[in-house]
Write a protein that holds these residues in place. Structure first.
Motif, PDB file in Angstrom:
ATOM      1  N   PRO A 112      -1.400  26.426 -42.897  1.00  0.00           N
ATOM      2  CA  PRO A 112      -1.895  25.873 -41.625  1.00  0.00           C
ATOM      3  C   PRO A 112      -3.266  26.414 -41.232  1.00  0.00           C
ATOM      4  O   PRO A 112      -3.988  25.752 -40.466  1.00  0.00           O
ATOM      5  CB  PRO A 112      -0.814  26.281 -40.617  1.00  0.00           C
ATOM      6  N   ALA A 113      -3.635  27.583 -41.701  1.00  0.00           N
ATOM      7  CA  ALA A 113      -4.939  28.138 -41.357  1.00  0.00           C
ATOM      8  C   ALA A 113      -6.079  27.439 -42.078  1.00  0.00           C
ATOM      9  O   ALA A 113      -7.233  27.544 -41.668  1.00  0.00           O
ATOM     10  CB  ALA A 113      -4.971  29.640 -41.669  1.00  0.00           C
ATOM     11  N   HIS A 114      -5.765  26.735 -43.171  1.00  0.00           N
ATOM     12  CA  HIS A 114      -6.782  26.029 -43.955  1.00  0.00           C
ATOM     13  C   HIS A 114      -6.314  24.580 -44.122  1.00  0.00           C
ATOM     14  O   HIS A 114      -5.532  24.267 -45.037  1.00  0.00           O
ATOM     15  CB  HIS A 114      -6.980  26.697 -45.316  1.00  0.00           C
ATOM     16  N   ILE A 115      -6.794  23.699 -43.250  1.00  0.00           N
ATOM     17  CA  ILE A 115      -6.294  22.324 -43.213  1.00  0.00           C
ATOM     18  C   ILE A 115      -6.560  21.595 -44.530  1.00  0.00           C
ATOM     19  O   ILE A 115      -5.685  20.906 -45.069  1.00  0.00           O
ATOM     20  CB  ILE A 115      -6.933  21.559 -42.036  1.00  0.00           C
ATOM     21  N   LEU A 116      -7.752  21.738 -45.062  1.00  0.00           N
ATOM     22  CA  LEU A 116      -8.108  21.081 -46.319  1.00  0.00           C
ATOM     23  C   LEU A 116      -8.022  22.033 -47.506  1.00  0.00           C
ATOM     24  O   LEU A 116      -8.565  21.729 -48.571  1.00  0.00           O
ATOM     25  CB  LEU A 116      -9.518  20.483 -46.221  1.00  0.00           C
ATOM     26  N   GLY A 117      -7.339  23.138 -47.336  1.00  0.00           N
ATOM     27  CA  GLY A 117      -7.166  24.077 -48.435  1.00  0.00           C
ATOM     28  C   GLY A 117      -8.377  24.975 -48.627  1.00  0.00           C
ATOM     29  O   GLY A 117      -9.305  25.020 -47.809  1.00  0.00           O
ATOM     30  N   THR A 118      -8.384  25.687 -49.741  1.00  0.00           N
ATOM     31  CA  THR A 118      -9.478  26.596 -50.089  1.00  0.00           C
ATOM     32  C   THR A 118      -9.928  26.311 -51.518  1.00  0.00           C
ATOM     33  O   THR A 118      -9.239  25.639 -52.286  1.00  0.00           O
ATOM     34  CB  THR A 118      -9.019  28.063 -49.971  1.00  0.00           C
ATOM     35  N   ASP A 119     -11.098  26.828 -51.855  1.00  0.00           N
ATOM     36  CA  ASP A 119     -11.634  26.607 -53.196  1.00  0.00           C
ATOM     37  C   ASP A 119     -11.236  27.740 -54.129  1.00  0.00           C
ATOM     38  O   ASP A 119     -10.359  28.560 -53.805  1.00  0.00           O
ATOM     39  CB  ASP A 119     -13.150  26.429 -53.138  1.00  0.00           C
ATOM     40  N   GLY A 120     -11.882  27.811 -55.274  1.00  0.00           N
ATOM     41  CA  GLY A 120     -11.511  28.800 -56.278  1.00  0.00           C
ATOM     42  C   GLY A 120     -11.811  30.223 -55.884  1.00  0.00           C
ATOM     43  O   GLY A 120     -11.327  31.157 -56.532  1.00  0.00           O
ATOM     44  N   GLN A 121     -12.603  30.429 -54.831  1.00  0.00           N
ATOM     45  CA  GLN A 121     -12.902  31.779 -54.351  1.00  0.00           C
ATOM     46  C   GLN A 121     -12.281  32.070 -52.997  1.00  0.00           C
ATOM     47  O   GLN A 121     -12.631  33.053 -52.351  1.00  0.00           O
ATOM     48  CB  GLN A 121     -14.423  31.963 -54.269  1.00  0.00           C
ATOM     49  N   GLY A 122     -11.369  31.199 -52.576  1.00  0.00           N
ATOM     50  CA  GLY A 122     -10.679  31.432 -51.315  1.00  0.00           C
ATOM     51  C   GLY A 122     -11.472  31.046 -50.081  1.00  0.00           C
ATOM     52  O   GLY A 122     -11.106  31.439 -48.968  1.00  0.00           O
TER      53      GLY A 122
END
Length: 294
Positions: free
Chosen positions: A72-82
């Motif tokens: 929930p803290a990252h609506i569109l997710g994160t990339d390879g480095q967070g």
């Protein structure tokens, strides 16, 4: 003897301003609204970004909200480095739009002035158009490679390369419409009245060509965004960790099998920007070009 009524002549309908005609096109309104939202998010990126776009976290390659394993803290997710994808999209869109606006603005203005000058001064026409032919022989990607080899990768070489690539096309468009304007009777009337060259250029030539030039620049904007994203995808654009849509898509191509959102989301956003810009450019052409008015 009966009185014969005089025929009544209806007054012609007044010509609506271009923006009123544009408001009657629902597809153009949707494209304008999409672009307005995107531009607002790009301008307000420092205020609406939920996270620092350059800060890494332990949530490496978190999926977006439509996945069962989303955070929930990252609506569109994160990339390879967070790094938070939504925050980087805001900042990446801002840099992409800056590249497009500056490239089209600088190249369009310079090219249009060259084209108008070539039509206004026939003695300069062969020299200007030969210069335009030389510039047409350099593709934007090849020019970007040459500038990166000299200056190094970054947003500035991309802007310069795209602006130079815009000059010849805008010069040809401006010259073609200016040549027809210079043949009109009001140009000869202005010369007979003793108007200065500046008055003829500004009052008659420029004002009658500016709508066509604006149509070209609005339609060129989508092409420049796409070419700029392609240059960044090839590693010729902004340097990491700067966020840019093309570079973000390039960074996510290594994770397509198990984290496709890293590359797909910025690619889809680039597609939306280009599509909305092209639709709005077509609508502006329909309302500004008198030959296409219905």
């Amino acid at each position: 003897m009966t009185d014969v009524e005089a025929p009544s002549w209806d007054a012609p309908a007044p010509v609506r301003p271009w923006w009123q005609r544009l408001l009657r096109d629902p597809i153009a309104l949707i494209a304008a609204a999409v672009l307005a939202v995107i531009v607002f998010c790009a301008i307000a990126a420092p205020l609406i970004s939920p996270h620092d776009p350059f800060a890494s976290s332990r949530a490496v390659m978190k999926p977006p909200f439509w996945s069962d394993r989303s955070d929930p803290a990252h609506i569109l997710g994160t990339d390879g480095q967070g790094r938070d994808m939504l925050s980087r999209l805001f900042y990446g869109t801002r840099l992409t739009l800056i590249i497009g606006v500056l490239s089209v603005g600088i190249g369009g203005v310079l090219g249009s002035l060259l084209g108008l000058l070539a039509a206004f001064r026939p003695k300069l026409d062969p020299w200007v158009m030969r210069l335009v032919d030389v510039m047409l022989s350099f593709p934007a990607i090849l020019l970007g490679l040459a500038l990166v080899a000299v200056v190094g990768p970054g947003a500035t070489p991309v802007i310069i390369a795209l602006a130079i690539a815009t000059i010849p096309d805008s010069a040809r468009i401006a010259r073609s419409i200016a040549v027809s304007v210079m043949k009109q009777e009001y140009i000869e009337a202005g010369r007979a009245l003793g108007l200065s060259s500046f008055a003829l250029f500004h009052r008659y030539l420029l004002r009658n060509c500016v709508s066509t030039i604006m149509i070209f620049m609005s339609m060129r904007f989508g092409q420049i965004i796409l070419i700029g994203a392609a240059l960044s995808f090839l590693g010729l654009g902004a340097r990491p960790p700067t966020a840019e849509l093309g570079m973000m898509a390039a960074q996510g191509r290594d994770f397509l099998l198990f984290a496709p959102h890293i590359a797909v989301i910025p690619a889809v956003l680039t597609f939306v920007i280009v599509l909305a810009a092209n639709i709005l450019g077509d609508a502006l052409r329909d309302v500004l070009d008198p030959r296409l008015r219905s």
